[in-house]
Design a protein around this motif. Structure first.
Motif, short mmCIF file in Angstrom:
data_model
loop_
_atom_site.label_atom_id
_atom_site.label_comp_id
_atom_site.label_asym_id
_atom_site.label_seq_id
_atom_site.Cartn_x
_atom_site.Cartn_y
_atom_site.Cartn_z
N MET A 13 -5.83 -18.38 -8.92
CA MET A 13 -4.47 -17.99 -8.68
C MET A 13 -4.48 -16.45 -8.04
SD MET A 13 -1.98 -20.19 -10.95
CE MET A 13 -0.53 -19.61 -10.11
N LEU A 14 -5.35 -15.57 -8.98
CA LEU A 14 -5.26 -14.37 -8.81
C LEU A 14 -5.93 -14.02 -7.51
CD1 LEU A 14 -5.83 -12.65 -12.10
CD2 LEU A 14 -4.03 -12.25 -10.72
N ARG A 15 -6.93 -14.99 -7.10
CA ARG A 15 -7.74 -14.71 -6.09
C ARG A 15 -7.04 -14.93 -4.71
NH1 ARG A 15 -10.57 -18.21 -2.95
NH2 ARG A 15 -12.61 -17.35 -1.63
N SER A 16 -6.10 -16.12 -4.80
CA SER A 16 -5.27 -16.58 -3.89
C SER A 16 -4.12 -15.41 -3.54
CB SER A 16 -4.44 -17.94 -4.09
OG SER A 16 -5.35 -18.77 -4.36
N VAL A 17 -3.62 -14.64 -4.76
CA VAL A 17 -2.60 -13.71 -4.26
C VAL A 17 -3.31 -12.48 -3.67
CG1 VAL A 17 -0.97 -12.18 -5.35
CG2 VAL A 17 -1.01 -14.52 -6.17
N LEU B 279 -0.89 -13.69 -14.85
CA LEU B 279 -2.19 -14.32 -14.61
C LEU B 279 -3.37 -13.56 -15.19
CD1 LEU B 279 -1.83 -15.88 -11.05
CD2 LEU B 279 -1.60 -16.99 -13.30
N LEU B 280 -3.24 -12.26 -14.81
CA LEU B 280 -4.24 -11.59 -15.66
C LEU B 280 -4.20 -11.57 -17.21
CD1 LEU B 280 -6.66 -9.67 -15.13
CD2 LEU B 280 -5.08 -7.52 -15.09
N VAL C 254 -11.48 1.11 -8.14
CA VAL C 254 -10.17 1.10 -8.65
C VAL C 254 -9.24 1.43 -7.73
CG1 VAL C 254 -9.03 2.92 -10.25
CG2 VAL C 254 -11.26 1.79 -11.14
N THR C 255 -9.72 2.09 -6.59
CA THR C 255 -8.74 2.41 -5.60
C THR C 255 -8.38 1.45 -4.78
OG1 THR C 255 -9.94 4.78 -5.56
CG2 THR C 255 -8.54 4.09 -3.47
N GLN C 256 -9.47 0.57 -4.54
CA GLN C 256 -8.94 -0.61 -3.85
C GLN C 256 -8.02 -1.51 -4.53
OE1 GLN C 256 -12.81 -2.80 -2.63
NE2 GLN C 256 -13.52 -0.91 -1.51
N LEU C 257 -8.40 -1.67 -5.59
CA LEU C 257 -7.43 -2.74 -6.48
C LEU C 257 -5.98 -2.06 -6.71
CD1 LEU C 257 -9.66 -3.64 -9.76
CD2 LEU C 257 -8.96 -5.04 -7.65
N ALA C 258 -5.83 -0.57 -6.78
CA ALA C 258 -4.57 0.02 -6.56
C ALA C 258 -3.95 0.04 -5.54
CB ALA C 258 -4.70 1.65 -6.99
N ASP C 259 -4.50 0.12 -4.32
CA ASP C 259 -4.03 -0.39 -3.13
C ASP C 259 -3.74 -1.49 -2.94
OD1 ASP C 259 -4.55 2.38 -2.35
OD2 ASP C 259 -6.33 1.97 -1.33
N LEU C 260 -4.54 -2.49 -3.22
CA LEU C 260 -4.18 -3.99 -3.26
C LEU C 260 -2.81 -4.15 -3.95
CD1 LEU C 260 -4.83 -6.82 -2.37
CD2 LEU C 260 -6.38 -7.15 -4.48
N PHE C 261 -2.68 -3.68 -5.28
CA PHE C 261 -1.73 -4.00 -6.15
C PHE C 261 -0.30 -3.38 -5.44
CE2 PHE C 261 1.06 -3.08 -9.94
CZ PHE C 261 1.12 -4.20 -10.32
N LYS C 262 -0.26 -2.22 -4.82
CA LYS C 262 0.67 -1.55 -4.23
C LYS C 262 1.40 -2.32 -3.05
CE LYS C 262 -0.59 2.92 -5.48
NZ LYS C 262 -0.65 4.45 -5.07
N SER C 263 0.38 -3.02 -2.39
CA SER C 263 0.68 -3.77 -1.12
C SER C 263 1.34 -5.06 -1.47
CB SER C 263 -0.45 -3.97 -0.26
OG SER C 263 -1.50 -4.94 -0.94
N LEU C 264 1.36 -5.64 -2.78
CA LEU C 264 2.07 -6.81 -3.26
C LEU C 264 3.61 -6.54 -3.31
CD1 LEU C 264 -0.55 -8.06 -5.97
CD2 LEU C 264 -0.37 -8.78 -3.42
N SER C 265 4.18 -7.67 -3.17
CA SER C 265 5.62 -7.90 -3.38
C SER C 265 5.76 -7.82 -4.75
CB SER C 265 6.12 -9.13 -2.74
OG SER C 265 5.83 -10.24 -3.53
N PRO C 266 7.07 -7.18 -5.28
CA PRO C 266 7.58 -7.41 -6.84
C PRO C 266 7.05 -8.61 -7.23
CG PRO C 266 9.15 -6.15 -5.41
CD PRO C 266 8.20 -7.01 -4.60
N GLY C 267 7.58 -9.55 -6.68
CA GLY C 267 7.18 -11.20 -7.42
C GLY C 267 5.66 -11.17 -7.50
N ALA C 268 4.91 -10.90 -6.70
CA ALA C 268 3.30 -11.28 -6.45
C ALA C 268 2.91 -10.17 -7.78
CB ALA C 268 2.90 -10.89 -5.24
#
Length: 567
Positions: free
Chosen positions: A477-481, A29-30, A8-22
């Motif tokens: 597409m989620l994997r690519s992002v 997509l989810l 969960v921590t990794q997914l949260a860090d990954l989501f925070k590191s994305l741009s607003p559009g991403a």
């Protein structure tokens, strides 16, 4: 739990590191993936793949009430298949409960009568009770007719009328309307059975006063009051003729079953008399003596002896002064013989025979048999098989003619044995006629090819396949992002030696490279590229320009971290 927390921590860090559009794209997509999986699971486990009540067929008049009960219970995952109902597997109890709550369960035999008797009251009049029982009987008869094979729906109407005359019987009539399944007409043999069924349910109702209406065909009206015939099927002669013809047709067809495509037609002639009595007298030309009388008689008589004077005076005593009587001399015996002869009586012998027989019995049966010409070819081929490795030969015309003549004679002999015995001296073969007809081969039905199977398969599983493909594309597409997101920590938390820049460094001025912090060139992660560009190489402006061209998201993340650290 630690594994889940780290994930969960990794997914949260990954989501925070994305741009607003991403982030917005990933969220959409989810959602698509979740909806697709839910649709596939729902269509597989909750589809209408089980028949309600074990596949019991329902009458068309019951289906609207059942659908209304399902609508009240908010149950919509059912499907009407003909006169049966498909429901999701595992939810049969829910649908049965909805029918029970709304009173739409199919009734069983006797339920209408029980309901009519239970709803009665002591304050109701006798006439109303009779009407309720009559309506219950009509419903029971409808239920029985609906359970017959091949019947989709049925309705029964009964009425009776009291004549105005004195001591007149009650006039009762009934009407039965039947809708067979599909477009096939009602079997004629069921008409008498239906009439007797309805007539036996109402006291005083005669079967001839019950009319039957086939909603797919014709109306079989009741007989008129004077005994007339309303339809041809009511004629005893026609009904018996059809029955006898069917019996012999089936019997002969079973005998000739070995001939493929054979056609058998029968015609039965019946005696026109419904019942007759015959008396036959036979006379013998030679007479017989039945009486011969002869009598003989003999009679013998003698003269009487002398006697006194007859009377009272001669009996008086003394007898003096009486007149003398003249003596009579006795005569000799007399014999008289008589002989009577009676002539013999002669009579002619007579034989009288009396016979009583029911009419409408078969007098003569005629049969017509038609054989396809292809049968003779098959018989010739069986008798003349080709040698091994050679093609079969075509049959000769003369040989086929001999086979045809032989087959016809065999068929005549076989059929005549099944017919009634003909009178002596008559030729039975004219009763049987055997002909041949040219067999025309029907065009074969087209066999579905691979394309047709594919189209049918796509029509059945196309929706599920499309949703599954959409889910896979969304996952890709989620994997690519996720792979394109920068995996760098904020620059404010990194040491200056690792970043290669100071917190107060201007973006315009470049720094000198630091060879001691250079990374290997084969590292290709975003963090490695950041270290490589920060430690050595061209100026910072050129590095940023290249990073923007190659990886805009990483450049945006670096700039965001720098701006935040500077603030």
């Amino acid at each position: 739990m630690d594994f889940l927390n780290r994930a969960v921590t990794q997914l949260a860090d990954l989501f925070k590191s994305l741009s607003p559009g991403a982030r917005i794209t990933s969220a959409l997509l989810l959602v698509v993936v979740v909806v697709s999986l839910a649709y596939l699971f729902q269509s597989h486990t909750a589809g209408p793949d089980a028949f309600l009540m074990g596949g019991e067929p329902f009458a068309s008049s019951q289906l609207p009430a059942m659908e209304a009960a399902f609508a009240k219970a908010a149950l919509s995952s059912y499907q009407i298949d003909g006169n049966r109902i498909r429901v999701p597997r595992g939810q049969q109890s829910l649908y049965m409960g909805a029918l029970a709550d709304d009173g739409a369960l199919p009734p069983e035999f006797g339920k209408y009568l029980e309901k009519a008797l239970a709803s009665g009251s002591v304050f109701e009049t006798r006439a109303k009770q009779q009407e309720m029982l009559r309506a219950a009987k009509q419903n029971e008869l409808q239920l029985i007719l609906n359970r017959m094979k091949g019947v989709e729906s049925a309705a029964v109407l009964y009425d009776e009328k009291k004549p105005s005359g004195f001591n007149q019987p009650m006039l009762s009539t009934a009407s039965v309307s039947i809708k067979p399944i599909g477009s096939q007409p009602l079997d004629k043999e069921r008409i008498p059975m239906i009439r007797h069924l309805v007539a036996s349910a109402f006291a005083g109702l005669k079967p001839e006063n019950v009319s039957v209406t086939d909603l797919n065909g014709k109306t079989y009206a009741s007989k008129s009051d004077d005994g007339g015939l309303s339809t041809a099927e009511d004629d005893d002669y026609i009904s018996r003729k059809e029955k006898y013809e069917r019996i012999w047709r089936e019997k002969i067809a079973d005998q000739l079953e070995y001939i493929p495509g054979v056609v058998v037609t029968t015609n039965v002639e019946l005696a026109l008399d419904t019942e007759y009595e015959e008396t036959k007298t036979t006379l013998d030309p030679k007479g017989v003596v039945y009486k011969n009388d002869e009598s003989n008689s003999t009679k013998t008589s003698e003269a009487p002896a002398p006697v006194g004077r007859p009377g009272v005076v001669a009996q008086q005593p003394g007898g003096a002064n009486q007149p003398a009587a003249v003596a009579i001399s006795a005569g000799g015996p007399k014999t008289n013989e008589e002989t009577n002869r009676v002539q013999s009586n002669t009579a002619i012998p007579t034989t009288v025979q009396k016979r009583r027989q029911h009419g409408l019995t078969p007098l003569r049966v005629k049969v017509a048999v038609a054989i396809p010409s292809s049968y003779y070819d098959k018989v010739w081929s069986e008798r003349n098989p080709p040698p091994a490795g050679q093609e079969p030969k075509k049959p000769d015309v003369a040989a086929l003619a001999d086979i045809e003549r032989q087959m016809k004679d065999d068929i005549k002999n076989a059929v005549v044995a099944l017919l009634p015995i003909a009178s002596a001296g008559s030729d039975p073969f004219p009763q049987v006629t055997v002909t041949s007809f040219q067999h025309i081969t029907a065009a074969p039905l087209p066999i579905p090819d691979m394309q047709d199977h594919a189209v049918a398969w796509l029509g059945q599983y196309g929706t599920s396949l499309g949703m599954g493909g959409l889910a896979l594309i969304s996952l890709w597409m989620l994997r690519s992002v996720a792979r394109s997101a920068p995996a760098t920590a904020p620059l404010s938390s990194m040491p200056a030696a690792e970043t290669g820049v100071s917190t107060g460094l201007s973006l315009v001025a470049g720094d000198e490279p630091n060879p001691s912090t250079a990374e290997p060139e084969e590292t290709s992660t975003p963090r490695a590229r950041l270290r490589r560009r920060a430690a050595s190489g061209p100026s910072l402006r050129e590095e940023l320009t290249t990073m923007v061209k190659e990886d805009p998201d990483s450049a945006v993340a670096v700039l965001r971290n720098w701006i935040g650290a500077g603030a």
